[in-house]
Design an enzyme around this catalytic site. Sequence first.
Site, PDB file in Angstrom:
ATOM      1  N   GLY A 246      -6.904   1.619  -7.992  1.00  0.00           N
ATOM      2  CA  GLY A 246      -6.523   2.696  -7.077  1.00  0.00           C
ATOM      3  C   GLY A 246      -5.322   2.331  -6.228  1.00  0.00           C
ATOM      4  O   GLY A 246      -4.440   3.167  -5.972  1.00  0.00           O
ATOM      5  N   ASP A 247      -5.266   1.078  -5.771  1.00  0.00           N
ATOM      6  CA  ASP A 247      -4.116   0.613  -4.984  1.00  0.00           C
ATOM      7  C   ASP A 247      -2.849   0.641  -5.833  1.00  0.00           C
ATOM      8  O   ASP A 247      -1.765   0.971  -5.348  1.00  0.00           O
ATOM      9  CB  ASP A 247      -4.363  -0.813  -4.479  1.00  0.00           C
ATOM     10  CG  ASP A 247      -5.713  -0.959  -3.807  1.00  0.00           C
ATOM     11  OD1 ASP A 247      -6.128  -0.015  -3.106  1.00  0.00           O
ATOM     12  OD2 ASP A 247      -6.356  -2.005  -4.002  1.00  0.00           O
TER      13      ASP A 247
END
Length: 302
Positions: A246-247
């Site tokens: 996600g990052d």
Amino acid sequence: MIYTVTISPAIDYVVHLDRLQKGATNRSTGEEYFLGGKGINVSQILKELGMESIVLGFVNGFTGKALENGLHQGEIKTDFIYPKQGITRINVKIKAGEETEINGQGTIADESDLKMLYDKLRKLKDGDVLIISGNIPAAVPQDTYSRLLEAVKEKDVLCIVDTNGAALMDVLKYHPFLIKPNMDELRDVFGEKISAEEGAEKLQKAGARNVIVSMGGDGAVLKAENGTLYTAGVCRGKMINSVGAGDSMVAGFVAGYLEKKDYQYALDLGSAAGAATAFSPGLAARRQIYDCMDELRSRSLR
């Protein structure tokens, strides 16, 4: 300049076992160390994509020194604050068929430490980018992210917030440029029957300018402030790592948007970066990201 904020950085210690035996001595078959924390992950992927950033947050103790030195060795700039309580946490991730995690408590920032961070943010300039990522630790005031955005509200700073629950809903009044919930996080807020598009529209009405909803194996959608709904597909590959995907998506989107100001390109680069990390034991390398990007773009041209 791009600034990333990680309230509670970490060193992730990954241990591989054939199987985990409780109450016995276990000997690893392999191990890795990664510099962790969601904002730090964003900065590392930005570096792979040719974008400079400065990492903000709180570190201390021998683990904090190791983390800071590791970032400097990777040519990533830092501007940390050093609280007196706690030490930078070590997160133990045991991979033995299934994954077991033990996350440390970490550094404890008090009000004076937080004030130093707010003061740093007040020095940001028009055109800077601020990326705030992760959950707010229990030992820190739960309105911390709102206070971070309050510190820059008079500046023309592009703010991206990647968190969930009450912390996410609390920052929407500051009209962040981008938020990125996944489907589970949307359902936690709006209920099980919400669709990605419906949830994105509700979050826009509550104040977010652009909303990416990541949908795992179903790809991702972006509800942009220009009113258009953009979609991105899924890359082919074997998922071996969920940490940092996600990052990586946030970093890829930011890099793509700053490069071309094109929402579809940014969403595709974000999706490619997220997939490349999911297919890697750690964070993805530049070549892996652009291999996935080529796959997504070639499919969209068919």
